[in-house]
Each structure stands twice: as C-alpha cells, then as structure tokens.
Motif scaffolding. Structure first.
Motif, PDB file in Angstrom:
ATOM      1  N   ASP A  49       0.855  -1.180   0.000  1.00 49.82           N
ATOM      2  CA  ASP A  49       0.000   0.000   0.000  1.00 49.82           C
ATOM      3  C   ASP A  49       0.894   1.234   0.000  1.00 49.82           C
ATOM      4  O   ASP A  49       1.840   1.328   0.794  1.00 49.82           O
ATOM      5  N   LEU A  50       0.584   2.170  -0.901  1.00 47.54           N
ATOM      6  CA  LEU A  50       1.308   3.436  -0.981  1.00 47.54           C
ATOM      7  C   LEU A  50       0.334   4.548  -0.669  1.00 47.54           C
ATOM      8  O   LEU A  50      -0.728   4.644  -1.311  1.00 47.54           O
ATOM      9  N   SER A  51       0.684   5.370   0.341  1.00 47.70           N
ATOM     10  CA  SER A  51      -0.284   6.391   0.760  1.00 47.70           C
ATOM     11  C   SER A  51       0.434   7.667   1.164  1.00 47.70           C
ATOM     12  O   SER A  51       1.648   7.684   1.370  1.00 47.70           O
ATOM     13  N   LEU A  52      -0.368   8.729   1.265  1.00 47.27           N
ATOM     14  CA  LEU A  52       0.127  10.028   1.712  1.00 47.27           C
ATOM     15  C   LEU A  52      -0.880  10.636   2.654  1.00 47.27           C
ATOM     16  O   LEU A  52      -2.066  10.775   2.325  1.00 47.27           O
ATOM     17  N   LYS A  53      -0.399  11.008   3.847  1.00 46.63           N
ATOM     18  CA  LYS A  53      -1.239  11.700   4.821  1.00 46.63           C
ATOM     19  C   LYS A  53      -0.702  13.111   5.023  1.00 46.63           C
ATOM     20  O   LYS A  53       0.518  13.345   4.946  1.00 46.63           O
ATOM     21  N   VAL A  54      -1.588  14.033   5.337  1.00 39.40           N
ATOM     22  CA  VAL A  54      -1.224  15.418   5.635  1.00 39.40           C
ATOM     23  C   VAL A  54      -1.780  15.756   7.007  1.00 39.40           C
ATOM     24  O   VAL A  54      -3.002  15.660   7.239  1.00 39.40           O
ATOM     25  N   ALA A  55      -0.824  16.122   7.958  1.00 38.57           N
ATOM     26  CA  ALA A  55      -1.220  16.575   9.298  1.00 38.57           C
ATOM     27  C   ALA A  55      -0.865  18.053   9.380  1.00 38.57           C
ATOM     28  O   ALA A  55       0.278  18.409   9.684  1.00 38.57           O
ATOM     29  N   PRO A  56      -1.764  18.986   9.078  1.00 45.40           N
ATOM     30  CA  PRO A  56      -1.407  20.386   8.815  1.00 45.40           C
ATOM     31  C   PRO A  56      -1.040  21.216  10.042  1.00 45.40           C
ATOM     32  O   PRO A  56      -0.397  22.256   9.895  1.00 45.40           O
ATOM     33  N   PHE A  57      -1.409  20.780  11.218  1.00 48.86           N
ATOM     34  CA  PHE A  57      -1.164  21.615  12.401  1.00 48.86           C
ATOM     35  C   PHE A  57       0.103  21.156  13.139  1.00 48.86           C
ATOM     36  O   PHE A  57       0.290  19.967  13.384  1.00 48.86           O
ATOM     37  N   GLU A  58       0.959  22.134  13.489  1.00 48.98           N
ATOM     38  CA  GLU A  58       2.240  21.824  14.114  1.00 48.98           C
ATOM     39  C   GLU A  58       2.085  21.706  15.628  1.00 48.98           C
ATOM     40  O   GLU A  58       2.659  22.466  16.396  1.00 48.98           O
ATOM     41  N   TRP A  59       1.275  20.749  16.017  1.00 53.27           N
ATOM     42  CA  TRP A  59       1.057  20.486  17.426  1.00 53.27           C
ATOM     43  C   TRP A  59       1.275  18.995  17.688  1.00 53.27           C
ATOM     44  O   TRP A  59       1.415  18.208  16.763  1.00 53.27           O
ATOM     45  N   ALA A  60       1.278  18.652  18.948  1.00 59.88           N
ATOM     46  CA  ALA A  60       1.367  17.232  19.266  1.00 59.88           C
ATOM     47  C   ALA A  60       0.123  16.501  18.752  1.00 59.88           C
ATOM     48  O   ALA A  60       0.214  15.364  18.266  1.00 59.88           O
ATOM     49  N   PRO A  73      -5.302  16.937  13.362  1.00 57.96           N
ATOM     50  CA  PRO A  73      -6.131  16.147  12.451  1.00 57.96           C
ATOM     51  C   PRO A  73      -5.328  15.803  11.206  1.00 57.96           C
ATOM     52  O   PRO A  73      -4.341  16.457  10.908  1.00 57.96           O
ATOM     53  N   TYR A  74      -5.735  14.777  10.506  1.00 53.39           N
ATOM     54  CA  TYR A  74      -5.039  14.424   9.269  1.00 53.39           C
ATOM     55  C   TYR A  74      -6.048  13.976   8.233  1.00 53.39           C
ATOM     56  O   TYR A  74      -7.161  13.543   8.541  1.00 53.39           O
ATOM     57  N   VAL A  75      -5.673  14.091   6.981  1.00 52.71           N
ATOM     58  CA  VAL A  75      -6.410  13.540   5.850  1.00 52.71           C
ATOM     59  C   VAL A  75      -5.399  12.776   5.016  1.00 52.71           C
ATOM     60  O   VAL A  75      -4.205  13.099   5.005  1.00 52.71           O
ATOM     61  N   GLY A  76      -5.879  11.741   4.315  1.00 55.07           N
ATOM     62  CA  GLY A  76      -4.946  10.948   3.540  1.00 55.07           C
ATOM     63  C   GLY A  76      -5.594  10.288   2.355  1.00 55.07           C
ATOM     64  O   GLY A  76      -6.819  10.177   2.253  1.00 55.07           O
ATOM     65  N   ILE A  77      -4.769   9.863   1.437  1.00 53.25           N
ATOM     66  CA  ILE A  77      -5.199   9.132   0.266  1.00 53.25           C
ATOM     67  C   ILE A  77      -4.149   8.080  -0.028  1.00 53.25           C
ATOM     68  O   ILE A  77      -2.952   8.297   0.212  1.00 53.25           O
TER      69      ILE A  77
END
Length: 623
Positions: A517-528, A531-535
C-alpha cells in the motif's frame, strides 16, 4: 643546530670614560624574550643571552647593581616605561652619562616582537637619539635587526674605529646589530645561545682586547663579534653579517669593559688561533670563549668559581677542570686536560643541580624546543607539568598559549572547529596579551567567527527546541508503524518519511494479503495533536501473481438483512483506493498514534466495483 632567530639586541646608550677614571654614571636596560609573536618559532636562549650580557656589564663594565634593569619577556609598555625612567634620571645628572639597552628576542623589518602594542624600530631609534645621555649605544641581536640602521636615512657600515684623542668631548649615538636588514640571526645548540651575542659577550670578557691594553672598546667588541659571527655562520643556509651605525661627535675611545679588572681570569697561551671554550661546572651553560694569539696572552675575565675548559681541536676535545679563586689568574698551560670525542659537545644543557628554578628553566627550554620543532602536543604536556608544580609560572603559561595556537591550526586543517575554538580560547586564557599580538589577530578574528557560528547554532537549537514544543515532528525524519486494522490492511507494517513537517508518505506491507500500500497523509497543524487527511492505493500480490491464501483463512463474515454471508479478504484489500481522516498524536520522543476512519473504493476478485470502509488504528515510532 641552527634556528632562525628574531631577536633584537638593543643596547641603547653607552657613555665615554675619562682617560683618568670612569667617573660617568652608567645605566643599562637589558631585555630578553623567547616567545615572540604567535607565528614566531620560539627561541630557547634569548633570555639566557640577556642574562649573560647583564652579568658581564656588572662584572667588568663598571655598572652599579641598582643602575642595571633586567626585563624578561616584558610587554612594550614596560620597555617604554623603563626608557622614560632612565631618560628622566639621566636628565637630572650633571656629569657624563652612559646608557646601555640590550634586547634579545624576535623582530621583523619594522617591529620588535614583544607583548602588547608593537614597538617599532623608528620609535626605538627616536627614543635612543633623544635620550639626554652623553653617549648612547644600541645593540640588536635579531632577524633583520639591521632595519634599525636605516631609520631616518642612516646607512650601515662594516667596521669602524674611534681614536683616543679627547674622551671628554665624545657624545652621540651608536647602534650595533647582529644581522643585516634582510638577514636572519641564528641560535646554535652547541653554543646554547645566539651566535652574535655569544661572541659579543666573549669579546667583552677579554677575547676582543686586540691591543691587550686591559680594556675592550666598542670598536674592538664589534670587530670581534663581526668576524667570529661571519665565520661561524658562513657555511650555514643563513649566513649573517653584523652591522653598525654611529652618530658620534668629537674624538675619543668608547670603553665598554675592563677585563684587566676582573675578579679572576683564565690566560690563554701564546699560540696562533687555538679555540678555548669555558663552561660552568655542570656543563649546562657556555660562559665565554677565546682564541689564543701568537704575539700576546689573551686573558678572559671571569667571576670566581668552578668551571670546565674545553680546548676545541680538529678531531677531539681537550677537557680540564678549572678552579678560579678570587684574584687568581690561571694559565691554560697549568691545567690537566683529558681527551674527549667531539660528539661529547661543548655544553650538555642538562642541569645536574637540584635548584628548582634552574630545573624549571631547563624544562621550559626543552618545551620551547619541542614547540619550535613542530611537536606542539609534546610541548603542551611539558608546559602543563611545569604549571602543575608552579601554577604562576607565566613563562610556561605563554608557552602553553602558543602550543594551543599550534593545535588550533591543526584542528582547522581537519575542520574540527569545536576543538579549534576551544584551543584558541585556551590560548587567550593562558596568555591574555595575545589579543594585542599582530600575528594573533587573524586567529582572534577566526575565534570571533567560530564564536558567532556557535552562537548561531545555539540560536538554531533554541529555535528548534521551541518549535519542537509546538511541533515535535521538526527533528524527526522517518518512522516505523504497525496497523492493527486500517484501510491499508489488517495487520500491516509501515515505513514512513516526514517531509516539511506535515507530509507523511508511507509504504506498507499488508501481511494477510499479502500486498503493498502506498499512501500520503497530511497533518497540517504543528502540534502534538493534529487532524489528518490521507489518500492511498492498495495492490495485493494475487492480482499479478495468481497466488492467494486459502480462501477460508481470508474470509470476512458479516450479515445482510439478518442473514449471514461472507466475502473474501481480497475483495476489500486486493485492489483499492482509500480516503482517510482522523487525528494523529506525535510525542517529542517520537512515539505516534493514529485513530480515524477510511472509505475504500475497491475492485473485487471478480472485477466488480464496490465501496467499503474500515477504522484506522496505527501506532509507530519516529527517528
């Protein structure tokens, strides 16, 4: 062994003696400095040479003890202060006056290499020229010391004579140098000192009394030192020729010493050109040497004491013990000589005495020798041992500082800048006067650059630490994760990279499939917590190999309208595209956890399109 020597032998001001009696006041400033500036190879014997000059002035030059000032490795402020003090004292005296200033140390074409702000030849010349003494004489033993002779348009001359006519009228300035403006002065291991100073002092003790009248004049001392220095260095890579300049008015004879009035003397035989060297009883230091003359006896004036006399022959040495009581005049012919090989040397240089100051001086000299030969680490060990026994030994501290500079150069060559900076800082701590050393300025600026670089690195680290408090992903680059269940599979192992702190591309191995499986997630907030979104996309090995697990092992059971049914694992996790949302936790230590939901768009084993879903539960560790 020859060593380039940058000392400046400066004897400033010597006055005329009356034909009847030496009634004038005599002053001397004698300076020796081994260390020099940062880039100089340390001298081993400059300070010893200064002591020899001081001793001969006190013993044979009719200088009172309280009128001779000896400075060892001074800074320029001390030298200027002593010159002013002598000038003020001389100004208050109505009688004739003589001032003698000697410097042995490093120099270049413009400056003496002393601690503190540079003292130039021009300034020194003006100090001597304006001093209100009857006669002033400067003697410089240094590399390129002849540069002072060109101050204010002067020109050097090879030899000179001053006739005895009327000593009462003589006044002015005379300068003697150990080398020309473009020549290097030398130290010789065999002589335990400077070639020029050794012969100059030997001449003052009587070897230069060519007219055997019991006194040595300025002309005689210079001629003797010139001839012997030129002869001893002629076969070396850096031959040197002493030079002089004089601005003397009137007529008279400038007597420097009276060997005939010495407390004791060694009398050489009436033979032509035989060389005799006198060393102390421990054979540590050379005291004087002389060459016999066929037409008269040469007397070398010495203080009472125990010595060894060495007759230097072509193939061996004749060595004899010499006891000189007060008032004695011992003839060489009366001594019992034994034969020794030439390899035994003139002076051992190793003290037999247990005097702690003498032993410490010897150890400093040895350490300086190691430093001069490029063995900075070994020299540093010796200086540290000296400082362990005597923490306030400032000469050892200066030597240690120069070792640290040499080590800094080595660290710079291998680009170990942390150790380079530490070494330079250690050098300044050991010898704060380096901050005024012209040669050290490039290293001072280098240290400032390294300090600034270190400060910038500290600021970057602080900024990163502060950022890590907000976003612990800052210093992490990759990680390993484990999916208990997710759109990537049931029981999957993931390898993930972090790009720009918020992007998480990953490659996962779906173990039951098996598949990738090849995927990419984005966690936009620079906190501990973020939220994230991925495909991502999933592909089971079965789709292109035909191999599959036993279907019974990959059945997933569910119900539809209350009736049970089953579908194959590869229906969902064979070929699919998935969209994911959820929340990610990322600790400063690198631990992470994800919890979310995903929608799966799949093609089953029969090729039919379907839509499914799965929870996302992942734990991992980032590095």
């Amino acid at each position: 062994m020859n060593e380039c020597r940058r000392p400046v032998l400066m004897a400033a001001a010597v006055a005329l003696l009356s034909a009847v009696a030496a009634a004038e006041e005599r002053f001397a400033l004698v300076i020796g400095a081994n260390a020099g500036w940062t880039n100089d190879r340390p001298l081993r014997h400059a300070e010893t040479d200064a002591r020899r000059v001081r001793d001969v002035l006190l013993e044979l030059g009719q200088f009172a003890q309280d009128r001779v000032t000896s400075l060892r490795d001074p800074d320029t402020a001390e030298v200027r202060a002593q010159l002013r003090r002598i000038s003020q004292t001389v100004r208050s005296i109505d009688d004739r006056t003589l001032v003698f200033v000697y410097y042995s140390g490093h120099a270049d074409e413009r400056y003496l290499h002393l601690r503190g702000a540079p003292l130039g030849f021009e300034e020194l010349y003006e100090q001597l020229r304006s001093m209100p003494a009857t006669v002033r004489i400067g003697v410089f033993d240094a590399c390129r010391s002849g540069s002072i002779l060109a101050a204010k348009g002067g020109t050097p001359a090879p030899l000179f004579d001053v006739k005895v006519v009327d000593e009462m009228t003589v006044h002015g300035l005379a300068l003697l140098t150990s080398s020309g403006a473009d020549e290097l002065s030398q130290e010789q291991k065999a002589l335990q000192g400077s070639v020029f100073t050794h012969h100059f002092v030997s001449g003052l003790r009587g070897a230069a009394d060519l007219d055997h009248d019991g006194k040595v004049t300025l002309s005689e001392a210079y001629r003797y030192a010139y001839q012997r220095t030129e002869a001893d260095t002629a076969s070396t890579l850096v031959p040197q020729r002493p030079a002089f300049r004089y601005e003397i008015k009137g007529q008279g004879e400038l007597a420097l010493t009276w060997p005939s009035k010495a407390a004791a003397a060694l009398v050489l035989p009436r033979t032509e050109g035989e060389r005799y060297v006198v060393v102390d009883e421990h054979e540590v230091q050379l005291v004087a040497e002389g060459r016999s003359a066929a037409d008269h006896e040469v007397a070398v004036g010495l203080p009472p004491g125990q010595y060894h006399v060495k007759h230097v022959l072509t193939d061996h040495l004749g060595v004899a013990a010499l006891a000189l009581p007060d008032g004695a005049r011992v003839k060489v012919a009366s001594l019992a000589f034994t034969s020794m090989p030439l390899s035994s040397g003139l002076a051992k240089g190793v003290p037999d005495a247990t005097d702690p100051d003498e032993l410490r001086a010897y150890r400093r000299s040895q350490a300086m020798g190691l430093l001069a030969s490029g063995e900075a680490g070994a020299a540093l060990t010796m200086f540290d041992a000296i400082l362990k026994d005597q923490p306030n030994d400032w000469q050892a501290q200066r030597g240690r500082a120069r070792c640290m500079v040499r080590l800094a150069e080595a660290y710079d060559r291998v680009e170990d800048h942390d150790k380079e900076r530490t070494s330079l800082r250690g050098a300044l701590d050991a010898d704060p006067s380096l901050s005024e050393d012209p040669d050290f300025q490039i290293w001072y600026r280098r240290m400032e650059d390294l300090d600034a670089s270190r400060q910038r690195e500290a600021e970057v680290r602080k900024s990163v630490e502060e950022e890590m408090k907000r976003n612990p992903r800052v210093r992490k680059r990759w990680g390993l994760g484990f999916d208990l269940i997710s759109t990537r599979g049931v029981v999957a192992i993931s390898g993930t990279f972090i790009l720009q702190k918020i992007f998480f591309p990953s490659l996962s191995l779906d173990i039951p499939g098996p598949g990738l499986d090849l995927s990419l997630k984005v966690a936009p907030f620079e906190w501990a917590w973020s939220p994230y979104v991925g495909i991502g996309g999933h592909l089971a090995f079965y789709t292109f190999t035909g191999f599959r697990w036993d279907p019974q092992l990959t059945q997933v059971h569910a119900t539809e309208n209350g009736s049970p049914y089953s579908f194959n694992y590869l229906d969902l996790w064979g070929r699919n595209i998935h969209l994911d949302v959820g929340v990610q936790y990322f600790s400063r230590s690198g631990f992470s956890a994800e919890l979310g939901l995903g929608v799966i768009f799949f093609w089953n084993v029969a090729g039919y399109f379907g839509i499914g879903g799965a929870p996302n539960l992942n734990v991992g560790w980032y590095f």
